[in-house]
Design a protein around this motif. Structure first.
Motif, PDB file in Angstrom:
ATOM      1  N   ILE A 185       0.843  -1.197   0.000  1.00 35.87           N
ATOM      2  CA  ILE A 185       0.000   0.000   0.000  1.00 35.87           C
ATOM      3  C   ILE A 185       0.876   1.244   0.000  1.00 35.87           C
ATOM      4  O   ILE A 185       1.771   1.382   0.837  1.00 35.87           O
ATOM      5  CB  ILE A 185      -0.924   0.028   1.233  1.00 35.87           C
ATOM      6  N   THR A 186       0.613   2.135  -0.951  1.00 31.61           N
ATOM      7  CA  THR A 186       1.251   3.450  -0.973  1.00 31.61           C
ATOM      8  C   THR A 186       0.215   4.471  -0.554  1.00 31.61           C
ATOM      9  O   THR A 186      -0.891   4.509  -1.111  1.00 31.61           O
ATOM     10  CB  THR A 186       1.802   3.791  -2.373  1.00 31.61           C
ATOM     11  N   GLU A 187       0.570   5.283   0.427  1.00 30.84           N
ATOM     12  CA  GLU A 187      -0.349   6.291   0.951  1.00 30.84           C
ATOM     13  C   GLU A 187      -0.650   7.359  -0.100  1.00 30.84           C
ATOM     14  O   GLU A 187       0.129   7.569  -1.035  1.00 30.84           O
ATOM     15  CB  GLU A 187       0.224   6.926   2.214  1.00 30.84           C
ATOM     16  N   ALA A 188      -1.754   8.043   0.076  1.00 24.58           N
ATOM     17  CA  ALA A 188      -2.226   9.036  -0.894  1.00 24.58           C
ATOM     18  C   ALA A 188      -1.195  10.117  -1.175  1.00 24.58           C
ATOM     19  O   ALA A 188      -1.045  10.555  -2.318  1.00 24.58           O
ATOM     20  CB  ALA A 188      -3.529   9.660  -0.405  1.00 24.58           C
ATOM     21  N   ASP A 189      -0.458  10.537  -0.142  1.00 27.21           N
ATOM     22  CA  ASP A 189       0.532  11.604  -0.346  1.00 27.21           C
ATOM     23  C   ASP A 189       1.869  11.074  -0.866  1.00 27.21           C
ATOM     24  O   ASP A 189       2.811  11.838  -1.050  1.00 27.21           O
ATOM     25  CB  ASP A 189       0.727  12.421   0.932  1.00 27.21           C
ATOM     26  N   ARG A 190       1.938   9.755  -1.102  1.00 34.82           N
ATOM     27  CA  ARG A 190       3.135   9.084  -1.633  1.00 34.82           C
ATOM     28  C   ARG A 190       4.340   9.192  -0.697  1.00 34.82           C
ATOM     29  O   ARG A 190       5.475   9.042  -1.115  1.00 34.82           O
ATOM     30  CB  ARG A 190       3.520   9.592  -3.031  1.00 34.82           C
ATOM     31  N   SER A 191       4.085   9.404   0.588  1.00 37.01           N
ATOM     32  CA  SER A 191       5.170   9.539   1.555  1.00 37.01           C
ATOM     33  C   SER A 191       5.660   8.187   2.081  1.00 37.01           C
ATOM     34  O   SER A 191       6.811   8.074   2.493  1.00 37.01           O
ATOM     35  CB  SER A 191       4.739  10.408   2.739  1.00 37.01           C
ATOM     36  N   VAL A 192       4.797   7.179   2.064  1.00 33.23           N
ATOM     37  CA  VAL A 192       5.135   5.875   2.639  1.00 33.23           C
ATOM     38  C   VAL A 192       4.496   4.766   1.818  1.00 33.23           C
ATOM     39  O   VAL A 192       3.342   4.875   1.401  1.00 33.23           O
ATOM     40  CB  VAL A 192       4.626   5.749   4.098  1.00 33.23           C
ATOM     41  N   THR A 193       5.259   3.702   1.620  1.00 35.64           N
ATOM     42  CA  THR A 193       4.742   2.463   1.038  1.00 35.64           C
ATOM     43  C   THR A 193       5.046   1.341   2.018  1.00 35.64           C
ATOM     44  O   THR A 193       6.178   1.205   2.483  1.00 35.64           O
ATOM     45  CB  THR A 193       5.389   2.166  -0.328  1.00 35.64           C
ATOM     46  N   THR A 194       4.027   0.543   2.313  1.00 35.71           N
ATOM     47  CA  THR A 194       4.160  -0.523   3.306  1.00 35.71           C
ATOM     48  C   THR A 194       3.809  -1.866   2.694  1.00 35.71           C
ATOM     49  O   THR A 194       2.781  -1.995   2.020  1.00 35.71           O
ATOM     50  CB  THR A 194       3.212  -0.265   4.501  1.00 35.71           C
ATOM     51  N   ALA A 195       4.646  -2.865   2.946  1.00 34.23           N
ATOM     52  CA  ALA A 195       4.350  -4.255   2.602  1.00 34.23           C
ATOM     53  C   ALA A 195       3.805  -4.899   3.876  1.00 34.23           C
ATOM     54  O   ALA A 195       4.434  -4.797   4.948  1.00 34.23           O
ATOM     55  CB  ALA A 195       5.598  -4.980   2.122  1.00 34.23           C
ATOM     56  N   LEU A 196       2.640  -5.523   3.775  1.00 27.31           N
ATOM     57  CA  LEU A 196       2.001  -6.082   4.961  1.00 27.31           C
ATOM     58  C   LEU A 196       1.161  -7.297   4.601  1.00 27.31           C
ATOM     59  O   LEU A 196       0.859  -7.539   3.427  1.00 27.31           O
ATOM     60  CB  LEU A 196       1.121  -5.030   5.635  1.00 27.31           C
ATOM     61  N   LEU A 197       0.790  -8.039   5.625  1.00 30.67           N
ATOM     62  CA  LEU A 197      -0.157  -9.131   5.466  1.00 30.67           C
ATOM     63  C   LEU A 197      -1.555  -8.554   5.682  1.00 30.67           C
ATOM     64  O   LEU A 197      -1.720  -7.639   6.504  1.00 30.67           O
ATOM     65  CB  LEU A 197       0.131 -10.233   6.492  1.00 30.67           C
ATOM     66  N   PRO A 198      -2.567  -9.052   4.971  1.00 28.91           N
ATOM     67  CA  PRO A 198      -3.917  -8.502   5.128  1.00 28.91           C
ATOM     68  C   PRO A 198      -4.396  -8.463   6.583  1.00 28.91           C
ATOM     69  O   PRO A 198      -5.038  -7.504   7.002  1.00 28.91           O
ATOM     70  CB  PRO A 198      -4.788  -9.419   4.287  1.00 28.91           C
ATOM     71  N   GLU A 199      -4.048  -9.458   7.373  1.00 26.88           N
ATOM     72  CA  GLU A 199      -4.487  -9.490   8.766  1.00 26.88           C
ATOM     73  C   GLU A 199      -3.778  -8.456   9.640  1.00 26.88           C
ATOM     74  O   GLU A 199      -4.173  -8.216  10.780  1.00 26.88           O
ATOM     75  CB  GLU A 199      -4.319 -10.888   9.380  1.00 26.88           C
ATOM     76  N   GLU A 200      -2.745  -7.796   9.090  1.00 24.73           N
ATOM     77  CA  GLU A 200      -2.032  -6.748   9.813  1.00 24.73           C
ATOM     78  C   GLU A 200      -2.586  -5.351   9.489  1.00 24.73           C
ATOM     79  O   GLU A 200      -2.114  -4.361  10.027  1.00 24.73           O
ATOM     80  CB  GLU A 200      -0.543  -6.782   9.502  1.00 24.73           C
ATOM     81  N   TYR A 201      -3.573  -5.280   8.609  1.00 27.84           N
ATOM     82  CA  TYR A 201      -4.135  -3.994   8.198  1.00 27.84           C
ATOM     83  C   TYR A 201      -4.921  -3.371   9.334  1.00 27.84           C
ATOM     84  O   TYR A 201      -5.641  -3.977  10.037  1.00 27.84           O
ATOM     85  CB  TYR A 201      -5.005  -4.171   6.964  1.00 27.84           C
TER      86      TYR A 201
END
Length: 102
Positions: A86-102
């Motif tokens: 997921i890349t945030e709307a402001d493009r400041s952060v991209t995170t790799a995660l498992l769906p259960e960690e959302y």
């Protein structure tokens, strides 16, 4: 990175890249290729999304909203683990995660 990704330009900035504890554990245990997933995401290979989410990502590129990709990692026969990027709307952060960690 796959051949298609290698031939295209990045479509948006990732900002700071990070991963959750669950993804970090998969990197350590199975060698999850998190950098390859980040590259695919940045180049517009959204992975395993339905048509609604694919269209939402294309709109997000134009409107500046959040971008989501989903990939399936198969560390061994019969095992499939879903990874989100997921890349945030402001493009400041991209995170790799498992769906259960959302």
């Amino acid at each position: 990175m796959n051949e298609k990704t290698a031939k295209t330009l990045p479509r948006f900035p990732l900002g700071q890249c990070c991963m959750t504890q669950g993804v970090s554990a998969l990197v350590e245990q199975y060698g999850l290729p998190v950098l390859a997933y980040l590259a695919r995401h940045q180049h517009g290979d959204w992975g395993d999304l339905d048509s609604h989410d694919l269209k939402a990502n294309e709109m997000a590129l134009k409107e500046g909203s959040r971008i989501l990709s989903a990939y399936h990692f198969q560390p061994e026969a019969g095992v499939s683990i879903k990874i989100w990027v997921i890349t945030e709307a402001d493009r400041s952060v991209t995170t790799a995660l498992l769906p259960e960690e959302y």
